[in-house]
Design an enzyme around this catalytic site. Structure first.
Site, PDB file in Angstrom:
ATOM      1  N   CYS A   1       0.827  -1.206   0.000  1.00 31.18           N
ATOM      2  CA  CYS A   1       0.000   0.000   0.000  1.00 31.18           C
ATOM      3  C   CYS A   1       0.861   1.256   0.000  1.00 31.18           C
ATOM      4  O   CYS A   1       1.428   1.619   1.037  1.00 31.18           O
ATOM      5  CB  CYS A   1      -0.924  -0.042   1.224  1.00 31.18           C
ATOM      6  SG  CYS A   1      -1.908   1.437   1.459  1.00 31.18           S
TER       7      CYS A   1
ATOM      8  N   CYS B   1      -0.324   4.046   2.277  1.00 34.98           N
ATOM      9  CA  CYS B   1      -0.037   3.790   3.695  1.00 34.98           C
ATOM     10  C   CYS B   1       1.435   4.011   4.010  1.00 34.98           C
ATOM     11  O   CYS B   1       1.776   4.614   5.018  1.00 34.98           O
ATOM     12  CB  CYS B   1      -0.380   2.347   4.055  1.00 34.98           C
ATOM     13  SG  CYS B   1      -1.995   1.808   3.501  1.00 34.98           S
ATOM     14  N   ASP B   2       2.313   3.496   3.166  1.00 31.48           N
ATOM     15  CA  ASP B   2       3.726   3.382   3.548  1.00 31.48           C
ATOM     16  C   ASP B   2       4.682   4.227   2.709  1.00 31.48           C
ATOM     17  O   ASP B   2       5.869   4.289   3.031  1.00 31.48           O
ATOM     18  CB  ASP B   2       4.163   1.906   3.471  1.00 31.48           C
ATOM     19  CG  ASP B   2       3.373   1.046   4.452  1.00 31.48           C
ATOM     20  OD1 ASP B   2       2.972   1.589   5.501  1.00 31.48           O
ATOM     21  OD2 ASP B   2       3.149  -0.136   4.165  1.00 31.48           O
TER      22      ASP B   2
HETATM   23  C1  LIG Z   1       0.634  -4.555   5.078  1.00 35.07           C
HETATM   24  C2  LIG Z   1      -0.514  -3.572   5.116  1.00 35.07           C
HETATM   25  C3  LIG Z   1      -0.304  -2.299   5.633  1.00 35.07           C
HETATM   26  C4  LIG Z   1      -1.361  -1.389   5.683  1.00 35.07           C
HETATM   27  N1  LIG Z   1      -1.129  -0.149   6.221  1.00 35.07           N
HETATM   28  C5  LIG Z   1      -2.156   0.714   6.347  1.00 35.07           C
HETATM   29  C6  LIG Z   1      -1.959   2.004   6.935  1.00 35.07           C
HETATM   30  O1  LIG Z   1      -0.838   2.357   7.328  1.00 35.07           O
HETATM   31  N2  LIG Z   1      -3.034   2.824   7.008  1.00 35.07           N
HETATM   32  C7  LIG Z   1      -4.281   2.471   6.566  1.00 35.07           C
HETATM   33  O2  LIG Z   1      -5.220   3.254   6.691  1.00 35.07           O
HETATM   34  N3  LIG Z   1      -4.493   1.272   5.978  1.00 35.07           N
HETATM   35  C8  LIG Z   1      -3.468   0.392   5.869  1.00 35.07           C
HETATM   36  N4  LIG Z   1      -3.670  -0.820   5.255  1.00 35.07           N
HETATM   37  C9  LIG Z   1      -5.025  -1.123   4.728  1.00 35.07           C
HETATM   38  C10 LIG Z   1      -5.957  -1.527   5.874  1.00 35.07           C
HETATM   39  O3  LIG Z   1      -5.332  -2.535   6.617  1.00 35.07           O
HETATM   40  C11 LIG Z   1      -7.290  -2.001   5.328  1.00 35.07           C
HETATM   41  O4  LIG Z   1      -7.855  -1.001   4.508  1.00 35.07           O
HETATM   42  C12 LIG Z   1      -8.259  -2.308   6.473  1.00 35.07           C
HETATM   43  O5  LIG Z   1      -7.681  -3.226   7.377  1.00 35.07           O
HETATM   44  C13 LIG Z   1      -9.561  -2.873   5.943  1.00 35.07           C
HETATM   45  O6  LIG Z   1     -10.351  -3.155   7.039  1.00 35.07           O
HETATM   46  P1  LIG Z   1     -11.595  -4.146   6.984  1.00 35.07           P
HETATM   47  O7  LIG Z   1     -12.251  -3.997   8.303  1.00 35.07           O
HETATM   48  O8  LIG Z   1     -12.389  -3.909   5.767  1.00 35.07           O
HETATM   49  O9  LIG Z   1     -11.040  -5.630   6.832  1.00 35.07           O
HETATM   50  P2  LIG Z   1      -9.695  -6.444   7.124  1.00 35.07           P
HETATM   51  O10 LIG Z   1      -8.677  -5.626   7.833  1.00 35.07           O
HETATM   52  O11 LIG Z   1      -9.326  -7.065   5.836  1.00 35.07           O
HETATM   53  O12 LIG Z   1     -10.209  -7.525   8.148  1.00 35.07           O
HETATM   54  C14 LIG Z   1     -11.161  -8.488   7.840  1.00 35.07           C
HETATM   55  C15 LIG Z   1     -11.138  -9.563   8.908  1.00 35.07           C
HETATM   56  O13 LIG Z   1     -12.258 -10.420   8.743  1.00 35.07           O
HETATM   57  C16 LIG Z   1     -11.848 -11.765   8.931  1.00 35.07           C
HETATM   58  N5  LIG Z   1     -12.695 -12.694   8.188  1.00 35.07           N
HETATM   59  C17 LIG Z   1     -12.671 -12.955   6.853  1.00 35.07           C
HETATM   60  N6  LIG Z   1     -13.551 -13.930   6.548  1.00 35.07           N
HETATM   61  C18 LIG Z   1     -14.140 -14.278   7.731  1.00 35.07           C
HETATM   62  C19 LIG Z   1     -15.119 -15.253   8.080  1.00 35.07           C
HETATM   63  N7  LIG Z   1     -15.673 -16.069   7.170  1.00 35.07           N
HETATM   64  N8  LIG Z   1     -15.502 -15.349   9.383  1.00 35.07           N
HETATM   65  C20 LIG Z   1     -14.957 -14.528  10.326  1.00 35.07           C
HETATM   66  N9  LIG Z   1     -14.007 -13.616  10.050  1.00 35.07           N
HETATM   67  C21 LIG Z   1     -13.609 -13.490   8.772  1.00 35.07           C
HETATM   68  C22 LIG Z   1     -10.421 -11.791   8.386  1.00 35.07           C
HETATM   69  O14 LIG Z   1      -9.698 -12.892   8.933  1.00 35.07           O
HETATM   70  C23 LIG Z   1      -9.896 -10.453   8.883  1.00 35.07           C
HETATM   71  O15 LIG Z   1      -9.364 -10.585  10.172  1.00 35.07           O
HETATM   72  C24 LIG Z   1      -2.648  -1.753   5.193  1.00 35.07           C
HETATM   73  C25 LIG Z   1      -2.843  -3.032   4.657  1.00 35.07           C
HETATM   74  C26 LIG Z   1      -1.809  -3.936   4.632  1.00 35.07           C
HETATM   75  C27 LIG Z   1      -2.037  -5.319   4.052  1.00 35.07           C
END
Ligand SMILES: Cc1cc2nc3c(=O)[nH]c(=O)nc-3n(C[C@H](O)[C@H](O)[C@H](O)COP(=O)(O)OP(=O)(O)OC[C@H]3O[C@@H](n4cnc5c(N)ncnc54)[C@H](O)[C@@H]3O)c2cc1C
Length: 311
Positions: A134, A137-138
């Site tokens: 990202c 982000c980084d």
């Molecule tokens: C390496 C990295 C660095 C990042 N750095 C930043 C940053 O600095 N700043 C920023 O704003 N964003 C950052 N991001 C992006 C940010 O992490 C995402 O935009 C954000 O986490 C999305 O949130 P979410 O709640 O949609 O889902 P996610 O964070 O994707 O979480 C979804 C969760 O649901 C769970 N899940 C999936 N299927 C099921 C199921 N069937 N039953 C139960 N649970 C389930 C998954 O295991 C996961 O834990 C980064 C992403 C990555 C990969």
């Protein structure tokens, strides 16, 4: 089967925990399936500097622990299981996990997405330590440094253009000799003096896990098989994301790119009473703060749906 819940939340990233905080504080007694690997994508990273409220930034895992504690504080019931099946065709809806089933009047889907990776051993070791998925982000961590982007689609070119505004030099490595990105994006990248392309090449190795940061990327030319090494400070993998939507295929309308389809400006899915928040429905912004924002929207929309249909 136990009593019918007002709200079931599936997921445990910023979107799901924020939905839980709002639903719990609205007296909806949410049940949240946090999955077997709770915390979402931020568990894979170190310093998060763009989540508001943390002046000095905060590492991803303690940030997610804070989200969880805040949702627990208001009484969210959490189950550490992956949801394995849902039935949105009949009401109340059914959610199954760990061999049991639960009923709910509304469901908030916040299962997130995963960034596709190259599959190299050192890639995961150095994730958050020079390897990133990202640029928004980084990228800031690599101000005035040399970075490399892997990929050839629109997102790779977008990442390269973003990084070119911050860094000294951006090399884009692509397996082919032409980009898949749209013409307009290609033109912008070709015109940018800070961006260079390395064609027909794949990343073979990333160094140096021993010192805990990226120093060099080893490339293989796929036409000649020749190996070369490039000194870089950061490596951005931009080969796409996969939303976690397999579970909802046939239950919710999905877009051709597999993301959950929502009504623009809302978290409403194709099934009234089922809401989708965060990266599972967002292929544009993909940020923790936008995920949290849409988690709030989903909880408020679920609350209004319940008021209109069950009060
Ligand atoms: C390496 C990295 C660095 C990042 N750095 C930043 C940053 O600095 N700043 C920023 O704003 N964003 C950052 N991001 C992006 C940010 O992490 C995402 O935009 C954000 O986490 C999305 O949130 P979410 O709640 O949609 O889902 P996610 O964070 O994707 O979480 C979804 C969760 O649901 C769970 N899940 C999936 N299927 C099921 C199921 N069937 N039953 C139960 N649970 C389930 C998954 O295991 C996961 O834990 C980064 C992403 C990555 C990969």
């Amino acid at each position: 089967m136990t009593t019918t819940r007002k709200v079931i939340i599936i997921g445990s990233g910023p979107a799901a925990y924020t939905a839980a905080i709002y639903a719990a504080r609205a007296n909806l007694a949410p049940l949240q399936f946090i999955g077997l690997q709770p915390g979402g994508q931020l568990m894979l990273t170190t310093l998060v500097e763009n989540y508001p409220g943390f002046v000095e930034g905060i590492d991803g895992p303690p940030l997610m622990e804070t989200f969880k504690k805040q949702a627990e504080r208001f009484g969210t019931e959490m189950i550490t299981e992956d949801v394995t099946a849902v039935d949105f065709a009949r009401r109340p809806f059914t959610v199954s996990a760990g061999g049991e089933s639960w009923e709910a009047l509304t469901v908030i889907v916040a299962t997130g997405a995963v960034a596709k990776l190259l599959g190299l051993e050192n890639e995961s070791v150095l994730m958050g330590r020079g390897v990133s998925t990202c640029a928004t982000c980084d990228g800031f961590f690599f101000k005035d440094q040399n970075v490399m982007v892997v990929g050839g689609g629109d997102s790779a070119v977008e990442e390269a253009l973003y990084l070119a505004r911050l860094g000294r030099k951006v090399e884009v490595v692509h397996r082919r000799d032409t980009l898949r990105a749209s013409k307009i994006m290609q033109e912008r990248a070709f015109k940018n003096p800070k961006i260079e392309f390395i064609w027909d090449s794949a990343v073979e190795d990333i160094r140096d896990p021993e010192i805990g940061r990226v120093t060099t990327v080893a490339l293989r030319n796929l036409k000649t098989q020749a190996l070369s090494e490039r000194p870089v400070d950061g490596l951005f993998i931009a080969i796409g994301h996969q939303p976690n939507t397999e579970l909802f295929r046939g239950q919710l309308e999905l877009l051709p790119n597999d993301y959950v389809k929502v009504e623009p400006g809302t978290t409403r899915t194709s099934v009234p009473g089922v809401f989708a928040a965060g990266d599972v429905q967002d292929f544009t912004y993909r940020q923790a703060v936008t995920a949290a924002g849409s988690g709030c929207m989903a909880a408020l929309e679920a609350e209004r749906f319940l008021e209109a249909t069950h009060s």
